[in-house]
Write a protein that holds these residues in place. Structure first.
Motif, PDB file in Angstrom:
ATOM      1  N   GLY A  58      -2.707 -35.352  -7.639  1.00  0.00           N
ATOM      2  CA  GLY A  58      -1.851 -34.009  -6.945  1.00  0.00           C
ATOM      3  C   GLY A  58      -2.497 -34.777  -5.876  1.00  0.00           C
ATOM      4  O   GLY A  58      -2.920 -35.365  -5.592  1.00  0.00           O
ATOM      5  N   ASP A  59      -3.536 -33.233  -5.254  1.00  0.00           N
ATOM      6  CA  ASP A  59      -3.994 -32.569  -4.298  1.00  0.00           C
ATOM      7  C   ASP A  59      -5.517 -33.916  -3.585  1.00  0.00           C
ATOM      8  O   ASP A  59      -6.166 -33.279  -2.886  1.00  0.00           O
ATOM      9  CB  ASP A  59      -3.959 -32.160  -3.604  1.00  0.00           C
ATOM     10  N   ASP A  66       2.800 -32.785  -9.379  1.00  0.00           N
ATOM     11  CA  ASP A  66       1.554 -33.363  -8.561  1.00  0.00           C
ATOM     12  C   ASP A  66       2.425 -35.023  -7.910  1.00  0.00           C
ATOM     13  O   ASP A  66       1.340 -35.174  -6.593  1.00  0.00           O
ATOM     14  CB  ASP A  66       0.626 -34.462  -9.928  1.00  0.00           C
ATOM     15  N   GLU A 112       2.891 -33.424  -4.399  1.00  0.00           N
ATOM     16  CA  GLU A 112       1.544 -33.636  -3.371  1.00  0.00           C
ATOM     17  C   GLU A 112       1.024 -34.415  -2.269  1.00  0.00           C
ATOM     18  O   GLU A 112       0.668 -35.196  -1.956  1.00  0.00           O
ATOM     19  CB  GLU A 112       0.479 -33.684  -4.242  1.00  0.00           C
ATOM     20  N   SER A 145       0.339 -28.793   1.748  1.00  0.00           N
ATOM     21  CA  SER A 145      -0.849 -28.062   2.331  1.00  0.00           C
ATOM     22  C   SER A 145      -0.403 -26.657   2.876  1.00  0.00           C
ATOM     23  O   SER A 145      -0.945 -25.802   2.201  1.00  0.00           O
ATOM     24  CB  SER A 145      -2.063 -28.732   3.263  1.00  0.00           C
ATOM     25  N   LYS A 191       1.479 -24.476   0.481  1.00  0.00           N
ATOM     26  CA  LYS A 191       0.827 -23.200  -0.782  1.00  0.00           C
ATOM     27  C   LYS A 191       0.081 -22.169  -0.157  1.00  0.00           C
ATOM     28  O   LYS A 191      -0.686 -21.955  -0.146  1.00  0.00           O
ATOM     29  CB  LYS A 191      -0.497 -24.414  -0.930  1.00  0.00           C
ATOM     30  N   GLU A 234      -1.989 -22.180  -5.752  1.00  0.00           N
ATOM     31  CA  GLU A 234      -2.493 -23.321  -5.705  1.00  0.00           C
ATOM     32  C   GLU A 234      -2.419 -23.935  -6.002  1.00  0.00           C
ATOM     33  O   GLU A 234      -3.461 -25.319  -5.393  1.00  0.00           O
ATOM     34  CB  GLU A 234      -3.946 -22.943  -7.185  1.00  0.00           C
ATOM     35  N   ASN A 235      -1.041 -25.061  -6.421  1.00  0.00           N
ATOM     36  CA  ASN A 235      -0.803 -26.152  -6.255  1.00  0.00           C
ATOM     37  C   ASN A 235       0.998 -25.880  -6.164  1.00  0.00           C
ATOM     38  O   ASN A 235       1.016 -25.021  -5.795  1.00  0.00           O
ATOM     39  CB  ASN A 235      -1.117 -26.123  -7.445  1.00  0.00           C
TER      40      ASN A 235
END
Lengths: 302, 244
Positions: free
Chosen positions: A254-255, B195, B198, B218, B221, B227-228
């Motif tokens: 993910g990030d 995921d 992202e 980003s 979010k 959070e994700n």
């Protein structure tokens, strides 16, 4: 009584070993997850437990009944959702449900209480053909059809594959309610994040069961420390972390990227310096708890 | 240049508006995540962008070609792969490459070079003569992606390319996506793995046929105090009111 007992099952197709010495137990009222990608052998195991295939060796009991000898009885006691959508596409929602009730010699009315929570969500579309439903609704209908004869055990082969994240969460909420009624549930999934919804899991790959236990237990058994790494340029970071001599493995998560270290790795300040020299800004390095996906990927490495 | 540009693009089936006035742009070389719940209208929108379905109203160009008038040109300048259909299982690895390369009009010489290059990059040199059906799913998907961009299209459409693929191969697949994007190929992808959202430069989320949100992961979010991306997705998809 245990819902499912699997003892040293082996199954081969010609030269291909689909299952190698699989053993596991699902208790009544337990939600047990088989976690693994396509080709792990999950579907073969389901086909043996539903008496559609015989194992080469080993044995299995479903509701205390032997899959080789008592197949006729087992078929009335299990609810099965195959991986491929297997309802009648050209029957309506309502027709599919009453068809399955009739096959099992019961009526929708008799067992309606068991499916009510799920069925009310698709009832507005009861006259729609099953083939015209979207992914999430198909899964709900298939679950209703698998439950309509009030089975003691539910066998669900990848019920959430291709289903969006919101419908997936709803589906697992339904399974939670069903297990509270004492139904033992064996469910397979390729989504690692769904492991946390199970009481116990087995990680499966290439026909073998690796770690078995509660999700927490499986994660605790992970031998290495895991760090999350971030910087302003995540793509370049992946290559740069991998080229650092102390790196055992580095994967995208993910990030952030997850990093595991070699035993003789230099300390992490060295990595941070290295990354800054390579032009990375906003470098963040933090220890994190390993998840089921970290554990699974380590199986791949061995 | 914008590889995709739409203005109030709409598709109706009878009374049902599957795609409802979507307007967005995708930049050249961008990795664009096209998210939405089952039934939100993603597939219908993608079919219009690939020149397979004529819109009811609105405008759209893909690789500079108009979706109404130049759909045949669009098909030549895009790549496409999905989880469900990608390669012919009963053809060998090299035969699949040859078939798709031929369809896209590559010369004999170029095809031979591309075949060697592709098998080398994917580490499939020993599988040249293997039937595609005999390969593990993850290998198949990596091969399918490479074949989908064999003609160096302006943009490649990926419809849930990594469903059911094991975690390591799934990540290797995304590394192929990054490489393609670095070479200037725009990537337009749907996925149910949050995921993977992202890994996109920008992400759009469709709800009930409309694009409800579109930005960098980003920023999304931050906007949704999440959070994700999973939380972002869930808070938006919950707003859906129409039956799936």
């Amino acid at each position: 009584m245990d819902s499912v007992v699997v003892n040293h099952i082996v199954k081969t197709y010609g030269d291909v070993r689909a299952l190698t010495d699989i053993s596991l137990t699902v208790e009544a009222g337990e939600l047990f997850g088989l976690i693994g990608p396509d080709g792990a052998g999950k579907t073969t195991l389901f086909r043996i437990l539903t008496t559609l295939l015989l194992p080469d060796s080993g044995s299995a009991l479903v509701c205390g009944l032997d899959v080789a000898k008592d197949w006729r009885e087992i078929r009335t006691r299990v609810g099965y959702m195959p991986g491929r959508f297997s309802l009648y596409q050209d029957l309506s929602v309502e027709e599919n449900l009453s068809f399955f009730a009739t096959v099992f010699n019961t009526t929708v009315k008799e067992n309606y209480d068991l499916i009510r929570d799920i069925y009310v969500q698709i009832e507005p579309f009861k006259n729609r053909r099953a083939g015209k439903l979207s992914g999430g609704m198909k899964q709900k209908l298939a679950l209703c059809c698998a439950l309509i004869h009030r089975p003691d055990v539910l066998l669900l082969d990848e019920p959430t594959t291709g289903v969006d994240p919101v419908s997936r969460v709803e589906f697992w909420d339904m399974l939670d309610r069903l297990k509270k009624q004492g139904i033992g549930i064996l469910v397979s999934t390729p989504y690692m994040d769904e492991a946390s919804r199970c009481d116990r899991i087995a990680l499966m790959r290439d026909g073998r069961c690796f770690t078995t236990g509660s999700p927490g237990h499986v994660c605790q058994s992970f031998q290495k420390l895991v760090y999350s790494v971030r910087s302003a340029n995540m793509y370049k970071l992946l290559a740069d972390v991998r080229s650092w001599p102390g790196t055992y493995a580095c994967y995208t998560f993910g990030d952030s990227h997850h990093l595991t270290l070699k035993d003789d790795a230099p300390n992490l300040e060295n990595l941070e310096t290295c990354l800054k020299e390579k032009g990375h800004t906003d470098v963040l390095l933090n220890p994190v708890k390993p998840g089921v996906e970290d554990c699974f990927m380590e199986l791949g490495a061995n | 240049m914008h590889v995709i540009e739409t203005d109030k693009l709409t598709k109706r089936f009878g009374n049902f508006t599957a795609v409802d006035r979507i307007s967005f742009r995708v930049e050249s070389g961008e990795i664009f995540g096209f998210l939405g719940a089952n039934g939100a209208g993603k597939t219908t929108a993608m079919r219009m962008l690939c020149g397979l379905s004529v819109p009811t109203s609105g405008k759209a160009t893909v690789a500079g070609y108009d979706v109404y008038k130049k759909s045949e040109q669009i098909k030549k300048h895009i790549g496409y792969m999905s989880q469900k259909f990608s390669l012919y299982a009963d053809l060998k690895v090299w035969e699949n490459i040859r078939l798709f390369g031929g369809i896209y009009g590559l010369s004999e010489k170029r095809l031979a070079d591309k075949t060697d290059e592709l098998l080398h990059t994917l580490n499939l040199e020993n599988e040249r003569n293997a039937l595609v059906g005999s390969l593990p799913l993850g290998w198949k998907q990596k091969l399918a992606f490479s074949v989908a961009i064999i003609h160096e299209p302006a943009i490649v459409f990926l419809d849930e390319p990594t469903g059911g693929v094991d975690p390591v191969t799934r990540r290797q697949f995304w590394e192929l996506i990054y490489d393609a994007s670095a070479r200037g190929i725009t990537v337009f992808a749907t996925t149910h793995y949050m995921d993977e959202a992202e890994y996109c430069n920008r992400v759009s989320i469709m709800v009930d046929g409309r694009i409800e949100a579109l930005d960098k992961p980003s920023v999304l979010k931050e906007t949704y105090h999440a959070e994700n991306m999973n939380e972002v997705f869930r808070s938006l998809a919950k707003k859906a009111t129409r039956g799936e």
